[in-house]
Design an enzyme around this catalytic site. Sequence first.
Site, PDB file in Angstrom:
ATOM      1  N   ARG A  23      11.225  -8.363   5.880  1.00 26.20           N
ATOM      2  CA  ARG A  23      11.312  -6.907   5.881  1.00 26.20           C
ATOM      3  C   ARG A  23      12.364  -6.393   6.861  1.00 26.20           C
ATOM      4  O   ARG A  23      12.530  -6.920   7.963  1.00 26.20           O
ATOM      5  CB  ARG A  23       9.949  -6.322   6.251  1.00 26.20           C
ATOM      6  CG  ARG A  23       9.932  -4.805   6.283  1.00 26.20           C
ATOM      7  CD  ARG A  23       8.534  -4.296   6.342  1.00 26.20           C
ATOM      8  NE  ARG A  23       7.909  -4.513   7.639  1.00 26.20           N
ATOM      9  CZ  ARG A  23       6.717  -4.011   7.964  1.00 26.20           C
ATOM     10  NH1 ARG A  23       6.038  -3.304   7.083  1.00 26.20           N
ATOM     11  NH2 ARG A  23       6.208  -4.223   9.146  1.00 26.20           N
ATOM     12  N   ARG A  50      -9.678   1.840   9.294  1.00 25.96           N
ATOM     13  CA  ARG A  50      -9.431   0.418   9.562  1.00 25.96           C
ATOM     14  C   ARG A  50     -10.666  -0.276  10.117  1.00 25.96           C
ATOM     15  O   ARG A  50     -10.698  -1.493  10.186  1.00 25.96           O
ATOM     16  CB  ARG A  50      -8.305   0.275  10.614  1.00 25.96           C
ATOM     17  CG  ARG A  50      -6.935   0.571  10.066  1.00 25.96           C
ATOM     18  CD  ARG A  50      -6.084  -0.689  10.012  1.00 25.96           C
ATOM     19  NE  ARG A  50      -4.832  -0.468   9.321  1.00 25.96           N
ATOM     20  CZ  ARG A  50      -3.683  -0.247   9.928  1.00 25.96           C
ATOM     21  NH1 ARG A  50      -3.620  -0.233  11.238  1.00 25.96           N
ATOM     22  NH2 ARG A  50      -2.587  -0.066   9.234  1.00 25.96           N
ATOM     23  N   ARG A  61      -1.144  -9.731  13.850  1.00 21.18           N
ATOM     24  CA  ARG A  61      -1.592  -8.491  13.201  1.00 21.18           C
ATOM     25  C   ARG A  61      -2.514  -8.776  12.018  1.00 21.18           C
ATOM     26  O   ARG A  61      -3.491  -8.078  11.796  1.00 21.18           O
ATOM     27  CB  ARG A  61      -0.388  -7.670  12.709  1.00 21.18           C
ATOM     28  CG  ARG A  61       0.443  -7.068  13.818  1.00 21.18           C
ATOM     29  CD  ARG A  61       1.129  -5.772  13.383  1.00 21.18           C
ATOM     30  NE  ARG A  61       2.021  -5.916  12.239  1.00 21.18           N
ATOM     31  CZ  ARG A  61       3.259  -6.378  12.311  1.00 21.18           C
ATOM     32  NH1 ARG A  61       3.764  -6.774  13.461  1.00 21.18           N
ATOM     33  NH2 ARG A  61       4.002  -6.463  11.231  1.00 21.18           N
ATOM     34  N   LYS A 101       0.821  -1.225   0.000  1.00 18.04           N
ATOM     35  CA  LYS A 101       0.000   0.000   0.000  1.00 18.04           C
ATOM     36  C   LYS A 101       0.845   1.262   0.000  1.00 18.04           C
ATOM     37  O   LYS A 101       0.588   2.181  -0.760  1.00 18.04           O
ATOM     38  CB  LYS A 101      -0.879   0.071   1.260  1.00 18.04           C
ATOM     39  CG  LYS A 101      -2.035  -0.868   1.321  1.00 18.04           C
ATOM     40  CD  LYS A 101      -2.991  -0.453   2.442  1.00 18.04           C
ATOM     41  CE  LYS A 101      -2.349  -0.412   3.824  1.00 18.04           C
ATOM     42  NZ  LYS A 101      -1.982  -1.713   4.369  1.00 18.04           N
ATOM     43  N   ARG A 106      12.283  -5.257  12.763  1.00 18.73           N
ATOM     44  CA  ARG A 106      11.501  -4.806  13.911  1.00 18.73           C
ATOM     45  C   ARG A 106      11.148  -5.977  14.815  1.00 18.73           C
ATOM     46  O   ARG A 106      10.927  -7.083  14.332  1.00 18.73           O
ATOM     47  CB  ARG A 106      10.209  -4.129  13.438  1.00 18.73           C
ATOM     48  CG  ARG A 106      10.454  -2.789  12.821  1.00 18.73           C
ATOM     49  CD  ARG A 106       9.213  -2.125  12.260  1.00 18.73           C
ATOM     50  NE  ARG A 106       7.963  -2.827  12.586  1.00 18.73           N
ATOM     51  CZ  ARG A 106       6.773  -2.393  12.208  1.00 18.73           C
ATOM     52  NH1 ARG A 106       6.661  -1.280  11.512  1.00 18.73           N
ATOM     53  NH2 ARG A 106       5.681  -3.051  12.517  1.00 18.73           N
TER      54      ARG A 106
END
Length: 217
Positions: free
Chosen positions: A122, A85, A165, A9, A154
């Site tokens: 990532r 959201r 998530r 996105k 992360r």
Amino acid sequence: MLGRQGAGKGTQCARLSRHYVVPHISTGDMLRGAVKERTAFGRKAKEYMDAGELLPDDVIIGIVEERLDKDDVRRRGFILDGFPRTVPQAVALTEITLPLGVDLVIDLEVPRGMVLQRLAARRVCTDCGANYSVTERPKRPWTCDFCGGDVIQRDDDTEEAINRRLDLYEEQTAPLVQFYADRGELEIVDGVGTAEEVLSRLVAVIDARQQSHRSAP
Ligand SMILES: [Zn+2]
């Protein structure tokens, strides 16, 4: 723009922003700014983020409303990335944008297994938030190309945390997709492919929608 974390996105919104010369409004960027500056909102937001929870609607709606009131948006419109959201957020957005409303909501669809792989690979700049991956590394080992910050994995990019998530996203966003589908505002766009391929699909869908708005009575 709706879509799972890792669907691309952010990348596509940035490209669309350049293509149409419309501000790209990312709640991620707004949040990082507030946390870094340790504003009252930023401290509150950090508590929720540290606990791995989504922010309460009233907090997030407030900052989005302020942002949509700025001059650049009034002149050019907006591309929203990361908001809404939830259905209550979508209802609030409808009210905020009256009387014009939202022209188009895109669900950028990438299968769950694929985003899970992408997110686990990532790596992120701790200073500016730029994204890298184990296959798309910065030029100098783990030093950001843009700002020289440290590029790390992360803590919440473990497979378990990512799955959590994605579950949360699906639980909250499935009703949102239905909400926009019922209003005739939703287009689903295939997000699998190169960034260029996905961008040209998005532009085709947006141009077609603009065309039909122009020819509407
Ligand atoms: Zn950086």
